[in-house]
Design a protein around this motif. Structure first.
Motif, PDB file in Angstrom:
ATOM      1  N   TRP A   1      36.227  67.146  76.671  1.00  0.00           N
ATOM      2  CA  TRP A   1      35.949  68.534  76.301  1.00  0.00           C
ATOM      3  C   TRP A   1      34.476  68.662  75.917  1.00  0.00           C
ATOM      4  CZ3 TRP A   1      40.369  70.760  72.734  1.00  0.00           C
ATOM      5  CH2 TRP A   1      41.592  70.694  73.421  1.00  0.00           C
ATOM      6  N   PRO A   2      33.842  69.776  76.253  1.00  0.00           N
ATOM      7  CA  PRO A   2      32.433  69.951  75.869  1.00  0.00           C
ATOM      8  C   PRO A   2      32.281  70.127  74.361  1.00  0.00           C
ATOM      9  CG  PRO A   2      33.297  71.946  76.899  1.00  0.00           C
ATOM     10  CD  PRO A   2      34.357  70.898  77.063  1.00  0.00           C
ATOM     11  N   THR A   3      31.164  69.678  73.854  1.00  0.00           N
ATOM     12  CA  THR A   3      30.865  69.836  72.431  1.00  0.00           C
ATOM     13  C   THR A   3      30.578  71.303  72.125  1.00  0.00           C
ATOM     14  OG1 THR A   3      29.913  67.620  72.364  1.00  0.00           O
ATOM     15  CG2 THR A   3      29.340  69.102  70.559  1.00  0.00           C
ATOM     16  N   ALA A   4      31.053  71.769  70.977  1.00  0.00           N
ATOM     17  CA  ALA A   4      30.788  73.149  70.559  1.00  0.00           C
ATOM     18  C   ALA A   4      29.279  73.350  70.424  1.00  0.00           C
ATOM     19  CB  ALA A   4      31.486  73.435  69.238  1.00  0.00           C
ATOM     20  N   PRO A   5      28.734  74.436  70.966  1.00  0.00           N
ATOM     21  CA  PRO A   5      27.279  74.654  70.923  1.00  0.00           C
ATOM     22  C   PRO A   5      26.699  74.612  69.513  1.00  0.00           C
ATOM     23  CG  PRO A   5      28.304  76.187  72.453  1.00  0.00           C
ATOM     24  CD  PRO A   5      29.429  75.486  71.738  1.00  0.00           C
ATOM     25  N   TRP A   6      27.424  75.159  68.536  1.00  0.00           N
ATOM     26  CA  TRP A   6      26.900  75.171  67.167  1.00  0.00           C
ATOM     27  C   TRP A   6      26.815  73.755  66.598  1.00  0.00           C
ATOM     28  CZ3 TRP A   6      30.015  73.305  63.257  1.00  0.00           C
ATOM     29  CH2 TRP A   6      31.387  73.204  63.540  1.00  0.00           C
ATOM     30  N   TRP A   7      27.730  72.877  67.027  1.00  0.00           N
ATOM     31  CA  TRP A   7      27.680  71.486  66.566  1.00  0.00           C
ATOM     32  C   TRP A   7      26.521  70.748  67.236  1.00  0.00           C
ATOM     33  CZ3 TRP A   7      29.507  69.517  62.398  1.00  0.00           C
ATOM     34  CH2 TRP A   7      29.675  68.140  62.240  1.00  0.00           C
ATOM     35  N   ASP A   8      26.313  71.039  68.515  1.00  0.00           N
ATOM     36  CA  ASP A   8      25.156  70.480  69.220  1.00  0.00           C
ATOM     37  C   ASP A   8      23.853  70.912  68.552  1.00  0.00           C
ATOM     38  OD1 ASP A   8      25.852  68.731  71.230  1.00  0.00           O
ATOM     39  OD2 ASP A   8      26.163  70.293  72.731  1.00  0.00           O
ATOM     40  N   GLU A   9      23.803  72.171  68.146  1.00  0.00           N
ATOM     41  CA  GLU A   9      22.592  72.683  67.496  1.00  0.00           C
ATOM     42  C   GLU A   9      22.342  71.969  66.174  1.00  0.00           C
ATOM     43  OE1 GLU A   9      20.710  76.918  65.827  1.00  0.00           O
ATOM     44  OE2 GLU A   9      22.680  76.883  66.809  1.00  0.00           O
ATOM     45  N   LEU A  10      23.405  71.736  65.423  1.00  0.00           N
ATOM     46  CA  LEU A  10      23.266  71.059  64.131  1.00  0.00           C
ATOM     47  C   LEU A  10      22.768  69.629  64.304  1.00  0.00           C
ATOM     48  CD1 LEU A  10      23.744  70.924  61.033  1.00  0.00           C
ATOM     49  CD2 LEU A  10      26.075  70.180  61.548  1.00  0.00           C
ATOM     50  N   LEU A  11      23.290  68.937  65.310  1.00  0.00           N
ATOM     51  CA  LEU A  11      22.994  67.512  65.476  1.00  0.00           C
ATOM     52  C   LEU A  11      21.924  67.244  66.529  1.00  0.00           C
ATOM     53  CD1 LEU A  11      26.601  66.000  65.312  1.00  0.00           C
ATOM     54  CD2 LEU A  11      25.057  66.644  63.457  1.00  0.00           C
TER      55      LEU A  11
END
Length: 249
Positions: A163-173
């Protein structure tokens, strides 16, 4: 502040007698623009995440008279473990602690806090990264999250790992490197085992022998039975000890 914390870590690390029994790192999102409790709660309830932590918990408290929330907290990992994550509605917590209306007006209306709690060996390992690798505090927190937790966008794939990573989680990390905090335990030596017997069970052995009038028959029988249950780690420790002593194994 990050620079001051770095300096503090370096000063403490230079002490000859130091012990990092616990380190807490926190991230505050005063507007819940990225770290949003409601968003994280929804993802958790629906299973839209993967984690190295084997469990998560939810803790809520409410006002009896109105049934309004007084606190909302999510835990990833056991609170008894050496590393866990706590995410909570900081606005509710602050309002619950405040009894003054004018004080409440200064509390952000959408404040989410994320905390990582490191204990014992994990705390020491974190300190080593910060000092020896000159790792910024924020990178340490985000690197730990990247290693242990990933929020997802639901897809039809039966394998969550795809599953793709949630964009907001990608932004955080963003650009964070996974932080490896697992520690390989050293093999127990014969000396370690002997010390453990001295510290932990010598009084028990003494009590049993005194009760038997000093007769060693019970102890000999117990040792003989134990020799049948030696594991590979015991055999390796024996071999290592004999080699060190110059005695053929």
């Amino acid at each position: 502040m990050n620079h001051d914390l770095h300096a503090l870590f370096h000063r403490v690390f230079a002490w000859s007698h130091r012990n990092f029994s616990r380190i807490d790192l926190a991230l505050d999102d005063f507007g819940s623009t990225i770290v949003n409790f409601e968003q994280i709660h929804e993802a958790s309830i629906n299973g839209w995440f993967t984690s190295r932590w084997s469990k998560w918990d939810e803790l809520n408290s409410r006002q009896t008279s109105t049934n309004e929330f007084l606190g909302q907290t999510i835990y990833f990992g056991s609170q008894k473990s050496d590393l866990y994550c706590r995410i909570y509605n900081k606005t509710l917590e602050r309002k619950a602690k405040s009894n003054l209306d004018d004080a409440e007006t200064s509390i952000p209306e959408a404040w989410t806090r994320l905390e990582l709690v490191y204990r014992k060996d994990r705390a020491l390992k974190l300190a080593e990264y910060i000092v020896n690798d000159d790792l910024p505090i924020g990178h340490a927190l985000r690197g730990t999250l990247k290693q242990y937790l990933r929020f997802l966008i639901k897809s039809n794939d039966s394998n969550k790992a795809r599953w793709p990573t949630a964009p907001w989680w990608d932004e955080l990390l963003a650009e964070a490197e996974q932080l490896q905090l697992t520690i390989e335990k050293e093999a127990k030596t014969i000396e370690d085992m002997r010390d453990w017997v001295d510290r932990q069970i010598s009084p028990t052995l003494s009590a049993i022998l005194k009760a038997h009038g000093g007769d060693l028959a019970w102890l000999r029988s117990t040792i003989a039975e134990g020799s049948k249950r030696l594991s590979q780690k015991h055999k390796d420790a024996i071999t290592q000890f004999l080699q060190k002593e110059g005695t053929p194994a």
